[in-house]
Design an enzyme around this catalytic site. Structure first.
Site, PDB file in Angstrom:
ATOM      1  N   CYS A 192     -33.893 -76.423  -8.151  1.00  0.00           N
ATOM      2  CA  CYS A 192     -34.524 -77.252  -7.677  1.00  0.00           C
ATOM      3  C   CYS A 192     -33.911 -78.843  -7.610  1.00  0.00           C
ATOM      4  CB  CYS A 192     -36.031 -77.402  -8.141  1.00  0.00           C
ATOM      5  SG  CYS A 192     -36.837 -75.972  -7.469  1.00  0.00           S
ATOM      6  N   GLU A 193     -32.583 -78.758  -7.097  1.00  0.00           N
ATOM      7  CA  GLU A 193     -31.826 -79.956  -6.830  1.00  0.00           C
ATOM      8  C   GLU A 193     -31.130 -79.585  -5.553  1.00  0.00           C
ATOM      9  OE1 GLU A 193     -31.424 -82.881  -9.045  1.00  0.00           O
ATOM     10  OE2 GLU A 193     -32.532 -82.089 -10.872  1.00  0.00           O
ATOM     11  N   TYR A 211     -17.830 -82.988  -9.299  1.00  0.00           N
ATOM     12  CA  TYR A 211     -16.838 -83.927  -8.830  1.00  0.00           C
ATOM     13  C   TYR A 211     -16.059 -83.452  -7.274  1.00  0.00           C
ATOM     14  CZ  TYR A 211     -14.698 -81.292 -12.718  1.00  0.00           C
ATOM     15  OH  TYR A 211     -14.400 -80.307 -13.571  1.00  0.00           O
ATOM     16  N   GLU A 248      -0.254 -78.681 -22.245  1.00  0.00           N
ATOM     17  CA  GLU A 248      -1.765 -78.153 -22.453  1.00  0.00           C
ATOM     18  C   GLU A 248      -2.358 -77.870 -21.184  1.00  0.00           C
ATOM     19  OE1 GLU A 248      -3.374 -81.474 -23.772  1.00  0.00           O
ATOM     20  OE2 GLU A 248      -2.395 -81.649 -25.554  1.00  0.00           O
ATOM     21  N   PRO A 249      -2.088 -76.771 -20.539  1.00  0.00           N
ATOM     22  CA  PRO A 249      -2.788 -76.507 -19.184  1.00  0.00           C
ATOM     23  C   PRO A 249      -3.926 -75.638 -19.547  1.00  0.00           C
ATOM     24  CG  PRO A 249      -0.772 -75.034 -19.727  1.00  0.00           C
ATOM     25  CD  PRO A 249      -0.821 -76.115 -20.552  1.00  0.00           C
ATOM     26  N   GLY A 250      -5.011 -76.082 -18.782  1.00  0.00           N
ATOM     27  CA  GLY A 250      -6.412 -75.234 -18.678  1.00  0.00           C
ATOM     28  C   GLY A 250      -6.247 -74.613 -17.404  1.00  0.00           C
ATOM     29  N   ARG A 280     -19.041 -77.538 -10.471  1.00  0.00           N
ATOM     30  CA  ARG A 280     -17.935 -78.335 -10.074  1.00  0.00           C
ATOM     31  C   ARG A 280     -18.137 -79.116  -8.632  1.00  0.00           C
ATOM     32  NH1 ARG A 280     -12.886 -76.325  -9.487  1.00  0.00           N
ATOM     33  NH2 ARG A 280     -11.791 -78.159 -10.413  1.00  0.00           N
ATOM     34  N   GLY A 337      -2.956 -80.502 -16.553  1.00  0.00           N
ATOM     35  CA  GLY A 337      -3.077 -81.022 -15.127  1.00  0.00           C
ATOM     36  C   GLY A 337      -2.632 -80.382 -13.850  1.00  0.00           C
ATOM     37  N   TYR A 393     -13.693 -74.098 -15.936  1.00  0.00           N
ATOM     38  CA  TYR A 393     -14.636 -75.196 -15.767  1.00  0.00           C
ATOM     39  C   TYR A 393     -15.680 -74.451 -15.070  1.00  0.00           C
ATOM     40  CZ  TYR A 393     -10.779 -77.961 -17.397  1.00  0.00           C
ATOM     41  OH  TYR A 393      -9.400 -78.391 -18.020  1.00  0.00           O
TER      42      TYR A 393
HETATM   43  C1  LIG Z   1      -8.820 -80.901 -20.228  1.00  0.00           C
HETATM   44  C2  LIG Z   1      -7.495 -81.259 -20.897  1.00  0.00           C
HETATM   45  C3  LIG Z   1      -6.348 -80.649 -20.474  1.00  0.00           C
HETATM   46  C4  LIG Z   1      -6.587 -79.668 -19.287  1.00  0.00           C
HETATM   47  O1  LIG Z   1      -6.557 -80.006 -18.153  1.00  0.00           O
HETATM   48  P1  LIG Z   1      -6.314 -79.165 -16.779  1.00  0.00           P
HETATM   49  O2  LIG Z   1      -6.338 -80.054 -15.702  1.00  0.00           O
HETATM   50  O3  LIG Z   1      -7.528 -78.152 -16.997  1.00  0.00           O
HETATM   51  O4  LIG Z   1      -4.824 -78.687 -17.187  1.00  0.00           O
HETATM   52  C5  LIG Z   1      -5.324 -80.749 -21.190  1.00  0.00           C
HETATM   53  N1  LIG Z   1      -5.246 -81.598 -22.121  1.00  0.00           N
HETATM   54  C6  LIG Z   1      -6.457 -82.277 -22.648  1.00  0.00           C
HETATM   55  C7  LIG Z   1      -6.250 -83.404 -23.782  1.00  0.00           C
HETATM   56  C8  LIG Z   1      -7.704 -82.218 -21.821  1.00  0.00           C
HETATM   57  O5  LIG Z   1      -8.590 -82.843 -22.359  1.00  0.00           O
END
Ligand SMILES: *Cc1c(COP(=O)(O)O)cnc(C)c1O
Length: 409
Positions: A338-339, A312, A269-271, A308, A228, A366
Site C-alpha cells: 500500500c504505497e 533510486y 571492493e566490488p559488490g 531499488r 562501482g 541490493y
Molecule cells: C557499497 C560499497 C561498495 C560496492 O559498490 P558496488 O557499486 O556495489 O560495486 C564498495 N565499497 C564501499 C565502501 C561501499 O560502501
C-alpha cells in the site's frame, strides 16, 4: 537466465516455474556459475598486478554466498559489525575483513580493530581518536574523498565534493598532521567513487588522485580503488570494459609502485559486479488490470522485496518466463504494497496472464539485503543453483519471525 531450443527460460536447466513449484513464490534465485565467472573476469583483467578482491558484502550477505566468495579467494569489505560477524560465521578470519564505516560510533571501530580487522578511517575526528587510542600499535587505512563526480546517478555517487563519505583530499595537510603527530601506521589509502560507473576514465582519474596523495605516506602496502563497476541491466547495455580497465589501471599502478619504491597490493571492493547478474527475483502475477489509462500487472511482491526501482530509479529487466513467445503489450508492473511501488512503467512484455511468472533480472545485489517487513509481509526464500542443483539457502519468513522481538504477546 538462458533459453533452450524450445525458447523456454531456465537457470542451469531449471525452469523458473519448477523452482517456484518447489520453493514457492516470490523467490530469490542465485546462479553460482555467474558469480564464479564474474570473479574470474576480474582476476584475469588484473593478473599483471598483486590484486585483492574485497567483496562489498552489503550487496548480498547470504552466508552461502559469502562462503562461495571465500572458496574463490575473495575477501570481504563490511560496513557494520553485523556484516563482520556474518563474515566470521562464513569462515573468514578477521584479518581478511576490512571495515569501511561511514560516521559510525567510535566504539564500533574499536570493536573491529580489537578483533583484528583493518579499518578505513573516514573522518579527521576518527583519525585523531585512532591516533590517541592506538598510536603506532595498529595499522589502519584512510578513506579519501577525491572530489570526483561519477556514477549512474546522483543518489549513488559517493566521491563528489558534496558527498558525506571519506576525508576530502583537500584536507591532506590536516590528515598528515594527525598521522605524523601520533605516528599512525597508515598501510592503505582507499576511495570508493560510487556505483554504475561504466567508463575507465573516472577510475583512472581517482587512481591518479590517490597515487598523488600516497607519496606523502611512508608505510603504504595497499591502494584500494573501491567498487562501482557498471553491470548489464538489459540486452545490449554498455558495461565496464574490465579488460581495458584492467590493462590501463595496472599500467599506471605499476608505474606508481616504481616511483613509490616498493610493490603494493591493489584492492577493489566490488559488490554489484560480483553478484547483481547472478540473481533473479521470481514473482507470480496476482492480477492483470486492464485500466482505460494503463494495463497494470500486479505481482505477489513489492518495494518490501526489491526497493531499488523506487529508491533510486534502477532499471530491472523483466521476463515473462511463462509466456516467452506471447504477443507484446505495454504494462505497468506494480507491487502489492500500500504505497505506489512501481517496478516498471510502460514496459513491453509478452502478454501477461494471471499466475504467470515474472522474473526480475539483476536481483543478486541490493535485493534481499535492502528488503523489509513493511505491511507485515514476509521476506522471500533464497535459493542457490550450483552444478544444476537448487538448494534452499534461506527459508521464507513466517509470522513468528515478525513477532520474535515484540513484547507482550
Ligand atoms: C557499497 C560499497 C561498495 C560496492 O559498490 P558496488 O557499486 O556495489 O560495486 C564498495 N565499497 C564501499 C565502501 C561501499 O560502501
Amino acid at each position: 537466465m538462458q533459453r533452450n531450443e524450445s525458447n523456454q527460460y531456465h537457470i542451469q536447466g531449471l525452469s523458473p516455474e519448477k523452482l517456484v513449484q518447489e520453493f514457492e513464490s516470490p523467490l530469490y534465485v542465485y546462479d553460482a556459475g555467474t558469480i564464479r565467472q564474474k570473479v574470474g573476469e576480474l582476476q584475469s583483467a588484473f593478473q599483471a598486478v598483486d590484486l585483492k578482491i574485497k567483496y562489498a558484502c552489503k550487496a548480498n550477505t547470504n552466508l552461502s554466498i559469502l562462503r562461495l566468495m571465500r572458496e574463490l579467494g575473495v575477501e570481504l569489505d563490511v560496513v557494520s559489525p553485523g556484516e563482520m560477524q556474518m563474515g566470521v560465521l562464513a569462515g573468514y578470519t578477521t584479518s581478511q575483513i576490512t571495515f569501511t564505516p561511514s560516521g559510525v560510533p567510535f566504539s564500533e571501530v574499536k570493536q573491529a580493530v580489537d578483533a583484528g580487522a583493518i579499518v578505513n578511517l573516514d573522518s579527521l575526528p576518527l583519525l585523531e581518536w585512532f591516533g590517541q587510542t592506538y598510536g603506532a600499535t595498529k595499522p589502519c587505512m584512510i578513506r579519501i574523498k577525491p572530489n570526483v563526480a561519477a556514477g549512474g546517478n546522483e543518489k549513488i555517487m559517493t566521491a563528489h565534493a558534496d558527498s558525506k563519505f571519506g576525508i576530502s583530499v583537500l584536507l591532506l595537510d590536516s590528515i598528515l598532521d594527525i598521522v605524523n603527530r601520533y605516528d599512525i601506521k597508515v598501510i592503505g589509502l582507499h576511495q570508493h567513487t560510487g556505483s554504475d560507473i561504466k567508463d575507465a576514465a573516472p577510475f583512472l582519474k581517482v587512481a591518479d588522485i590517490l597515487f598523488d596523495a600516497a607519496k606523502h605516506f611512508k608505510d603504504l602496502q595497499i591502494i584500494d580503488l573501491g567498487g562501482g563497476f557498471k553491470v548489464s541491466y538489459k540486452p545490449g547495455d554498455g558495461i565496464t570494459d574490465m579488460k581495458l580497465l584492467g590493462s590501463k589501471i595496472s599500467e599506471r599502478f605499476q608505474k606508481f609502485c616504481q616511483a613509490y619504491g616498493k610493490p603494493l597490493q591493489l584492492w577493489f571492493e566490488p559488490g554489484k559486479f560480483l553478484v547483481s547478474e547472478s540473481g533473479y527475483l521470481l514473482t507470480t502475477v496476482t492480477v492483470v488490470k486492464e485500466d482505460p489509462a494503463r494495463n497494470f500487472v500486479h505481482i505477489d511482491s513489492g518495494l518490501n522485496h526489491l526497493i531499488r526501482p523506487m529508491m533510486y530509479g534502477s532499471y530491472h529487466h523483466i521476463l515473462n518466463t511463462s509466456n516467452p513467445s506471447g504477443p507484446e503489450k505495454h504494462y505497468n508492473v506494480v507491487g502489492y504494497i500500500c504505497e505506489t511501488d512501481t517496478f516498471a512503467s510502460d514496459r513491453v512484455l509478452p502478454e501477461v496472464r494471471q499466475n504467470d511468472i515474472l522474473a526480475f533480472m539483476n536481483a543478486g545485489a541490493y535485493g534481499i539485503t535492502m528488503s523489509s517487513n513493511y505491511n507485515a509481509r514476509f521476506r522471500p526464500a533464497e535459493v542457490l543453483v550450483d552444478h544444476g542443483q537448487a538448494s534452499l539457502i534461506k527459508r521464507r519468513e513466517t509470522l513468528e519471525d515478525l513477532l520474535r522481538t515484540q513484547m507482550g504477546l
